[in-house]
Design an enzyme around this catalytic site. Sequence first.
Site, PDB file in Angstrom:
ATOM      1  N   CYS A   1     -56.887  56.820 -20.783  1.00 36.98           N
ATOM      2  CA  CYS A   1     -55.545  56.266 -20.808  1.00 36.98           C
ATOM      3  C   CYS A   1     -54.811  56.592 -19.504  1.00 36.98           C
ATOM      4  CB  CYS A   1     -54.682  56.797 -21.958  1.00 36.98           C
ATOM      5  SG  CYS A   1     -55.514  56.776 -23.540  1.00 36.98           S
TER       6      CYS A   1
ATOM      7  N   HIS B   1     -96.954  53.648 -22.449  1.00 33.53           N
ATOM      8  CA  HIS B   1     -96.744  54.591 -23.553  1.00 33.53           C
ATOM      9  C   HIS B   1     -95.693  54.106 -24.545  1.00 33.53           C
ATOM     10  CE1 HIS B   1     -99.429  57.403 -21.707  1.00 33.53           C
ATOM     11  NE2 HIS B   1     -98.750  57.339 -20.583  1.00 33.53           N
TER      12      HIS B   1
ATOM     13  N   LYS C   1     -62.720  53.137 -16.485  1.00 24.76           N
ATOM     14  CA  LYS C   1     -63.227  53.631 -15.201  1.00 24.76           C
ATOM     15  C   LYS C   1     -63.275  55.144 -15.168  1.00 24.76           C
ATOM     16  CE  LYS C   1     -64.137  52.928 -10.789  1.00 24.76           C
ATOM     17  NZ  LYS C   1     -65.565  52.597 -10.804  1.00 24.76           N
TER      18      LYS C   1
ATOM     19  N   TRP D   1     -56.933  53.654 -23.837  1.00 27.08           N
ATOM     20  CA  TRP D   1     -58.355  53.512 -24.157  1.00 27.08           C
ATOM     21  C   TRP D   1     -58.526  54.245 -25.477  1.00 27.08           C
ATOM     22  CZ3 TRP D   1     -62.670  56.836 -24.738  1.00 27.08           C
ATOM     23  CH2 TRP D   1     -63.906  56.176 -24.726  1.00 27.08           C
TER      24      TRP D   1
ATOM     25  N   GLU E   1     -73.490  47.196 -18.855  1.00 28.54           N
ATOM     26  CA  GLU E   1     -72.039  47.403 -18.775  1.00 28.54           C
ATOM     27  C   GLU E   1     -71.274  46.094 -18.664  1.00 28.54           C
ATOM     28  OE1 GLU E   1     -70.784  51.455 -16.445  1.00 28.54           O
ATOM     29  OE2 GLU E   1     -71.883  49.987 -15.278  1.00 28.54           O
TER      30      GLU E   1
ATOM     31  N   ARG F   1     -58.135  52.995 -16.232  1.00 32.54           N
ATOM     32  CA  ARG F   1     -58.285  54.129 -17.148  1.00 32.54           C
ATOM     33  C   ARG F   1     -58.345  53.689 -18.608  1.00 32.54           C
ATOM     34  NH1 ARG F   1     -57.208  58.873 -14.715  1.00 32.54           N
ATOM     35  NH2 ARG F   1     -56.828  59.817 -16.725  1.00 32.54           N
TER      36      ARG F   1
ATOM     37  N   ASN G   1     -52.357  61.252 -22.828  1.00 31.81           N
ATOM     38  CA  ASN G   1     -53.725  60.973 -22.415  1.00 31.81           C
ATOM     39  C   ASN G   1     -54.547  62.192 -22.815  1.00 31.81           C
ATOM     40  OD1 ASN G   1     -56.078  60.526 -20.943  1.00 31.81           O
ATOM     41  ND2 ASN G   1     -55.163  61.206 -19.027  1.00 31.81           N
ATOM     42  N   GLY G   2     -55.625  61.971 -23.574  1.00 33.57           N
ATOM     43  CA  GLY G   2     -56.437  63.118 -23.988  1.00 33.57           C
ATOM     44  C   GLY G   2     -56.654  63.098 -25.486  1.00 33.57           C
TER      45      GLY G   2
ATOM     46  N   GLU H   1     -80.051  52.734 -13.014  1.00 34.44           N
ATOM     47  CA  GLU H   1     -78.721  52.275 -12.602  1.00 34.44           C
ATOM     48  C   GLU H   1     -78.633  50.752 -12.718  1.00 34.44           C
ATOM     49  OE1 GLU H   1     -75.932  53.511 -12.228  1.00 34.44           O
ATOM     50  OE2 GLU H   1     -74.835  52.075 -10.993  1.00 34.44           O
TER      51      GLU H   1
ATOM     52  N   LYS I   1     -75.903  48.837 -15.028  1.00 34.37           N
ATOM     53  CA  LYS I   1     -74.981  47.786 -14.544  1.00 34.37           C
ATOM     54  C   LYS I   1     -75.073  46.551 -15.426  1.00 34.37           C
ATOM     55  CE  LYS I   1     -72.885  49.491 -12.553  1.00 34.37           C
ATOM     56  NZ  LYS I   1     -72.902  50.850 -12.111  1.00 34.37           N
TER      57      LYS I   1
HETATM   58  C1  G6P Z   1     -67.215  56.102 -16.575  1.00 35.10           C
HETATM   59  C2  G6P Z   1     -67.327  54.951 -15.605  1.00 35.10           C
HETATM   60  C3  G6P Z   1     -68.651  55.032 -14.871  1.00 35.10           C
HETATM   61  C4  G6P Z   1     -68.788  56.386 -14.189  1.00 35.10           C
HETATM   62  C5  G6P Z   1     -68.627  57.534 -15.177  1.00 35.10           C
HETATM   63  C6  G6P Z   1     -68.532  58.872 -14.466  1.00 35.10           C
HETATM   64  O1  G6P Z   1     -68.143  55.944 -17.595  1.00 35.10           O
HETATM   65  O2  G6P Z   1     -67.212  53.709 -16.283  1.00 35.10           O
HETATM   66  O3  G6P Z   1     -68.706  54.002 -13.886  1.00 35.10           O
HETATM   67  O4  G6P Z   1     -70.047  56.465 -13.582  1.00 35.10           O
HETATM   68  O5  G6P Z   1     -67.428  57.360 -15.919  1.00 35.10           O
HETATM   69  O6  G6P Z   1     -67.368  58.876 -13.685  1.00 35.10           O
HETATM   70  P1  G6P Z   1     -67.149  59.767 -12.407  1.00 35.10           P
HETATM   71  O7  G6P Z   1     -65.753  59.422 -11.954  1.00 35.10           O
HETATM   72  O8  G6P Z   1     -67.254  61.196 -12.857  1.00 35.10           O
HETATM   73  O9  G6P Z   1     -68.188  59.423 -11.404  1.00 35.10           O
END
Ligand code: G6P
Length: 610
Positions: free
Chosen positions: A2, A506, A605, A75, A490, A27, A100-101, A483, A487
């Site tokens: 948030c 396996h 994010k 969020w 996501e 956020r 937030n939290g 990764e 992506k």
């Molecule tokens: C969230 C974001 C990811 C990010 C992760 C860790 O899940 O959506 O893109 O990799 O947090 O965030 P950081 O800021 O610690 O790299």
Amino acid sequence: MCGIVGAIAGRQVQDILLEGLRRLEYRGYDSAGMAVLSDDGQLERRRAAGKVAALENALKEASLPGCLGIAHTRWATHGRPLERNAHPHMSGNKLAVVHNGIIENYESLKQELEAEGYAFTSDTDTEVIAHLVAREYDRCGDLLAAVEGVIARLDGAYALGVVHADEPQTLIGARKGSPLVVGVGIEEMFIGSDPLALLQVTDRFIYLEEGDIVRLTRKGAEIRNAGKAVEREITTFEHGDGAVSRGGYRHFMLKEIYEQAGVVSATLEGRLTENHVLTRSFGAAADTLFDQVDAIQIVACGTSYHAGMVARYWIEKLAGIPTQVEVASEYRYRDVVVPRNTLFVTLSQSGETADTLAALRFAQSQNKYLGTLAICNVPGSSLVRESELSLMTQAGPEIGVASTKAFTTQLVALLLLALALRHQRQGNDDVQANAVKALRHLPDVLKETLALDSAIETLSAAFAEKHHALFLGRGPQFPIALEGALKLKEISYIHAEAYPAGELKHGPLALVDSEMPVIAVAPNDELLEKLKSNLQEVRARGGELFVFADSRANISEGEGVHVMTLPQVDELVAPIIYTVPLQLLSYHVAVLKGTDVDQPRNLAKSVTVE
Ligand code: G6P
């Protein structure tokens, strides 16, 4: 997580708060709200489910005039993303709170309040804070003292903004476990989850510390911690405010993918000599500390964790130092056996990820580590401030929720770390000189790789109707495959998995058929021939292959085999280059599917809750 923003000023604050929320949408963006105290003492609130734009529409219909207010973009953790769960939460019609939290003991507090007759209108943990502060204010008549009294009873993590109609000259902020900054203006003061939220009104900030509670008036800030008055420095934010426009790109994500050549150069700047990496880039104490390192523990989340996994290959190969990598949410709750002289390294774009930060604090509390290093993209973030050493990636603000340029600059920073550790051990050698050359050449190769964009866009059509995809890589390309899969899931919501190609037989081979596209990354490295055999195994089962390969790999196009040739690149930096086509692939698949590329559903994010 948030996002929080608050303002006390001599002018109308609605639009300042709204702009702050837009900048904080990274956020969380499942609902938003605002409460403003009007000049005649009415505390009014507007809330809307959905993104900040929905709140903006609500405000167009009925604006919130006044010079004191708080706002929030959510969020969801407790309670579905509905209007009634959106913040601010109020107690009666005089007190409003944004939070937030997570308050872990909210259930017992709620029972206590309900027994006293307080009625709850939301499913959130936050509403207990509103009632507790209102009750305390009725007792003591001072908002700072009331909030101070209440936070002593809260377990968990929070950043708070609080206003009360009976104190029109006061805005209260508090932080423990979630970030909060104070923006210092001229005869006006602000709070925000990060400086970016407030750059439209000020470039001077106070970074609140753990346990700080602040009373803002238009004249200034009074900060207290553990019951005592404390002084905190005001720092000027010097990183510009150019981040919030898409600059002609359709999405932030695409803009950020294209920025990679530039930000990789910036991350290298000043850190290389002709033939080695400058250890000093990691801080003045790095020379001495790196000499003593016998082991490394890397901790991170999400995309940053994948960067850590690549680093393990690099550090063990180049510096011969045993390296462990773990997701922060697991590491922090484990009985970790720490080898002697272990350097504890955290990786984070934001520097505020709750699990990563908690892991750092847990590591520090154990007193078993040689030192702590943060590789981070946000100067002044909690992780940077609390680590002994830090190296900043220079990705600039990253707005797209799916991390792209932050990842490639992390990889660059980690390769610098591996090379600096090697240099500390054995002085100059050809391996380092070649690596430095490859690093310097990297921005040009990235530009060449980006030129594949339209070919990858064409390729993406083959994925839009699929429900699953499998990514394969070997060695340091395995985390790149992970990764790539992350992506794709996501932003396009296609279920994707990644495997080290040697592990295919396996289990995952059982899933392979014509409906399961298989994507492989095949640079010209020592594992290439082995990978090619694994790809044959896929073809033999009728799987359709999409291979991103070096021109020297000799993988030919044919029925069911699509090959995209990448520029020739040094094996060491290949993971950085091979990331890019996978980013572009996910991006174009998501665009074809019409998803919300920059703000995918259910994600955020910066994850500042556990
Ligand atoms: C969230 C974001 C990811 C990010 C992760 C860790 O899940 O959506 O893109 O990799 O947090 O965030 P950081 O800021 O610690 O790299």
